[in-house]
Write a protein that holds these residues in place. Sequence first.
Motif, PDB file in Angstrom:
ATOM      1  N   MET A  84       0.839  -1.244  -0.116  1.00  0.00           N
ATOM      2  CA  MET A  84       0.139  -0.062  -0.035  1.00  0.00           C
ATOM      3  C   MET A  84       0.932   1.349  -0.140  1.00  0.00           C
ATOM      4  SD  MET A  84      -3.120  -1.038   2.666  1.00  0.00           S
ATOM      5  CE  MET A  84      -4.570  -2.040   2.127  1.00  0.00           C
ATOM      6  N   ILE A  85       1.906   1.197   0.905  1.00  0.00           N
ATOM      7  CA  ILE A  85       2.650   2.366   0.933  1.00  0.00           C
ATOM      8  C   ILE A  85       3.551   2.752  -0.345  1.00  0.00           C
ATOM      9  CG2 ILE A  85       4.968   3.363   2.010  1.00  0.00           C
ATOM     10  CD1 ILE A  85       3.841   1.588   4.420  1.00  0.00           C
ATOM     11  N   LEU A  86       3.887   1.571  -0.939  1.00  0.00           N
ATOM     12  CA  LEU A  86       4.658   1.565  -2.063  1.00  0.00           C
ATOM     13  C   LEU A  86       3.682   2.394  -3.606  1.00  0.00           C
ATOM     14  CD1 LEU A  86       6.830  -1.443  -2.188  1.00  0.00           C
ATOM     15  CD2 LEU A  86       7.817   0.959  -1.670  1.00  0.00           C
ATOM     16  N   HIS A  87       2.654   1.637  -3.318  1.00  0.00           N
ATOM     17  CA  HIS A  87       1.622   2.099  -4.311  1.00  0.00           C
ATOM     18  C   HIS A  87       1.200   3.690  -4.366  1.00  0.00           C
ATOM     19  CE1 HIS A  87      -1.916   1.671  -6.820  1.00  0.00           C
ATOM     20  NE2 HIS A  87      -2.680   2.664  -6.256  1.00  0.00           N
ATOM     21  N   VAL A  88       1.052   4.142  -3.025  1.00  0.00           N
ATOM     22  CA  VAL A  88       0.813   5.552  -2.777  1.00  0.00           C
ATOM     23  C   VAL A  88       2.018   6.389  -3.391  1.00  0.00           C
ATOM     24  CG1 VAL A  88       0.428   7.490  -1.083  1.00  0.00           C
ATOM     25  CG2 VAL A  88      -0.892   5.273  -0.952  1.00  0.00           C
ATOM     26  N   MET A  89       3.405   5.758  -2.733  1.00  0.00           N
ATOM     27  CA  MET A  89       4.368   6.694  -3.342  1.00  0.00           C
ATOM     28  C   MET A  89       4.479   6.693  -4.795  1.00  0.00           C
ATOM     29  SD  MET A  89       5.991   7.949  -0.721  1.00  0.00           S
ATOM     30  CE  MET A  89       4.996   7.772   0.784  1.00  0.00           C
ATOM     31  N   HIS A  90       4.352   5.631  -5.324  1.00  0.00           N
ATOM     32  CA  HIS A  90       4.384   5.380  -7.116  1.00  0.00           C
ATOM     33  C   HIS A  90       3.194   6.384  -7.640  1.00  0.00           C
ATOM     34  CE1 HIS A  90       5.219   3.558 -10.646  1.00  0.00           C
ATOM     35  NE2 HIS A  90       3.868   3.039 -11.023  1.00  0.00           N
ATOM     36  N   TYR A  91       1.919   6.140  -7.210  1.00  0.00           N
ATOM     37  CA  TYR A  91       0.958   7.180  -7.756  1.00  0.00           C
ATOM     38  C   TYR A  91       1.353   8.308  -7.560  1.00  0.00           C
ATOM     39  CZ  TYR A  91      -3.782   8.860  -8.084  1.00  0.00           C
ATOM     40  OH  TYR A  91      -5.031   9.518  -8.582  1.00  0.00           O
TER      41      TYR A  91
ATOM     42  N   GLU B 231       9.862   9.104  -5.302  1.00  0.00           N
ATOM     43  CA  GLU B 231      11.021   7.715  -5.663  1.00  0.00           C
ATOM     44  C   GLU B 231      11.361   7.509  -4.120  1.00  0.00           C
ATOM     45  OE1 GLU B 231      12.128   6.093  -8.279  1.00  0.00           O
ATOM     46  OE2 GLU B 231      10.693   6.996  -9.510  1.00  0.00           O
ATOM     47  N   VAL B 232      11.199   6.146  -4.029  1.00  0.00           N
ATOM     48  CA  VAL B 232      11.920   5.495  -2.875  1.00  0.00           C
ATOM     49  C   VAL B 232      12.598   4.096  -3.172  1.00  0.00           C
ATOM     50  CG1 VAL B 232      10.045   6.581  -1.106  1.00  0.00           C
ATOM     51  CG2 VAL B 232       9.617   4.170  -2.169  1.00  0.00           C
ATOM     52  N   ASP B 233      13.513   3.840  -2.186  1.00  0.00           N
ATOM     53  CA  ASP B 233      14.229   2.357  -2.426  1.00  0.00           C
ATOM     54  C   ASP B 233      12.998   1.374  -1.737  1.00  0.00           C
ATOM     55  OD1 ASP B 233      16.166   3.586  -3.754  1.00  0.00           O
ATOM     56  OD2 ASP B 233      17.563   3.093  -2.036  1.00  0.00           O
ATOM     57  N   TYR B 234      13.033   0.341  -1.952  1.00  0.00           N
ATOM     58  CA  TYR B 234      12.134  -0.646  -1.106  1.00  0.00           C
ATOM     59  C   TYR B 234      12.457  -2.163  -1.447  1.00  0.00           C
ATOM     60  CZ  TYR B 234      10.347  -1.401  -5.973  1.00  0.00           C
ATOM     61  OH  TYR B 234      10.177  -1.544  -7.440  1.00  0.00           O
ATOM     62  N   MET B 235      12.019  -2.964  -0.607  1.00  0.00           N
ATOM     63  CA  MET B 235      11.968  -4.279  -0.433  1.00  0.00           C
ATOM     64  C   MET B 235      10.682  -4.887  -0.080  1.00  0.00           C
ATOM     65  SD  MET B 235      11.986  -7.324   1.259  1.00  0.00           S
ATOM     66  CE  MET B 235      12.834  -7.139   2.832  1.00  0.00           C
ATOM     67  N   VAL B 236      10.008  -5.647  -0.982  1.00  0.00           N
ATOM     68  CA  VAL B 236       8.478  -6.083  -0.563  1.00  0.00           C
ATOM     69  C   VAL B 236       8.334  -7.499  -1.208  1.00  0.00           C
ATOM     70  CG1 VAL B 236       7.520  -5.204  -2.895  1.00  0.00           C
ATOM     71  CG2 VAL B 236       6.215  -5.570  -0.723  1.00  0.00           C
ATOM     72  N   GLY B 237       7.491  -8.159  -0.475  1.00  0.00           N
ATOM     73  CA  GLY B 237       7.679  -9.880  -0.469  1.00  0.00           C
ATOM     74  C   GLY B 237       6.557 -10.130  -1.550  1.00  0.00           C
TER      75      GLY B 237
ATOM     76  N   ASP C 160      20.454   7.659  -4.606  1.00  0.00           N
ATOM     77  CA  ASP C 160      20.049   9.014  -4.241  1.00  0.00           C
ATOM     78  C   ASP C 160      18.706   9.097  -3.422  1.00  0.00           C
ATOM     79  OD1 ASP C 160      21.968   9.979  -5.842  1.00  0.00           O
ATOM     80  OD2 ASP C 160      20.917   9.884  -7.502  1.00  0.00           O
ATOM     81  N   ASN C 161      17.953   8.175  -3.464  1.00  0.00           N
ATOM     82  CA  ASN C 161      16.729   8.146  -2.685  1.00  0.00           C
ATOM     83  C   ASN C 161      16.761   8.351  -1.379  1.00  0.00           C
ATOM     84  OD1 ASN C 161      15.246   7.814  -5.061  1.00  0.00           O
ATOM     85  ND2 ASN C 161      14.833   5.604  -4.854  1.00  0.00           N
ATOM     86  N   ASP C 162      16.128   9.046  -0.629  1.00  0.00           N
ATOM     87  CA  ASP C 162      16.255   9.419   0.857  1.00  0.00           C
ATOM     88  C   ASP C 162      15.700   8.293   1.615  1.00  0.00           C
ATOM     89  OD1 ASP C 162      17.300  12.217   0.620  1.00  0.00           O
ATOM     90  OD2 ASP C 162      15.447  12.845   0.425  1.00  0.00           O
TER      91      ASP C 162
END
Length: 451
Positions: free
Chosen positions: A120-127, A131-137, A152-154
């Motif tokens: 959900m968090i990544l979907h909102v950020m992408h929408y 830009e964020v770094d991430y790891m999701v299962g 570069d991403n914070d």
Amino acid sequence: MNVHFIAIGGSAMHNLALALHNKGYHVTGSDDIIFEPSKSRLAAKDLLPENFGWYPEKINQNLDAIVLGMHAKSDNPELLKAQALGLKIYSYPEFLYEQSKNKTRVIIGGSHGKTTITSMILHVMHYHDREVDYMVGAQLEGFDVMVKLTHDNDFIVLEGDEYLSSPIDRRPKFHLYKPNIALLSGIAWDHINVFPTYDNYVEQFSIFVDSIVSGGSINYNEEDSEVKRVVESSANTIRKLPYQTPEYTVDNGQTFLKTSEGPLPIEVFGKHNLNNLSGAKWICQHMGIDEDDFYEAIATFKGASKRLEKIAESVTGVAYKDFAHSPSKVEATTKAVKEQHEDKVLLACLELHTYSSLNVEFLKEYKGTLDAADVAVVFYSPHAVEIKNLEEVTHGQIASAFQRDDIIIYTNVDDFKDFLFSQNFDNKALLLMSSGNYGGLDFDEVKRLIA
């Protein structure tokens, strides 16, 4: 930087390998077997090992780091060579921390809900093009990879798994991330092969809360009494911010979230998913997304792969598949589908597939978990029990554990398939819950049953 992966073919490991390749690192790896989709995805980036197996000659002083996967054993010949050479050996979570130690680390933990909340968090950020770094299962719509690492991403958003880090590091993964911002969604005993007692399992979450950096914060689901106790009893100098399930309604198979602007139709459903949504909203606000922007984005979120995923729908029937296998997930998922489709007959099919779920002592944790289903079916393979070197599970033990007199139990895959494909799906909701595949069930055939 030259990085070698021992057991590169795992779901998490191959995604990390792809992320480092995309970051510009030189990546190599080995494994004794690699299945799809890892195989094709590695091959597309020219990262697939030329031959399967372990090759100590691949290990040399030119390597800057070794990443060791859980699939490898402690006596792996490549690992032994790396140890003999004194090379730096990382577990998967250790290497993620190394890549993110100068970023703001957002860690989503919990026995259940962590993949959905992270998604959900990544979907909102992408929408909102953040830009964020991430790891999701889980694989997400609109995302090519499950791990992204940049210079570069914070922010980096990490799904915090409580399972072990590597064959030579028995610490839970989420103990190694040192969160700046954390979330804890729920605690329900799992992984009994590693955490043999409930108290030992819960202790891992206390350690997680205490690992949050001083001055950091944790959002926690205060509706879970164990989560509430663990967080509120911690002496760590952090902000403790509770959340709870928001108000919502269900009307004719559609869930509406109550907001200050009126009812908002959303794609996900079920109390547990609305609770997850509330936690995700808090975290997004920490990351600079205001409430209105969160609602705009979350209305388009359709869920993570295999998490209450709708696989077929007709005028009168519908089918879902879900990764649910632990007792708390099974109960929440079954209740969610019944609430969403209260006018339909709910046929819930659960495969007992994991070490915990096939353990005779642990089975009692499933009491009442399928009560929301009109028809409840449990499938398990005696061969799977044998492979895991567990005590034989009987029909009687299954029936006693679920405490449901009308439960239907199958141990033969053909019998289960015959039952499933003989059903009339008019005015029926089908829910398939498993971390396996019911002995090779063809989901395309299931879809044709509903259509």
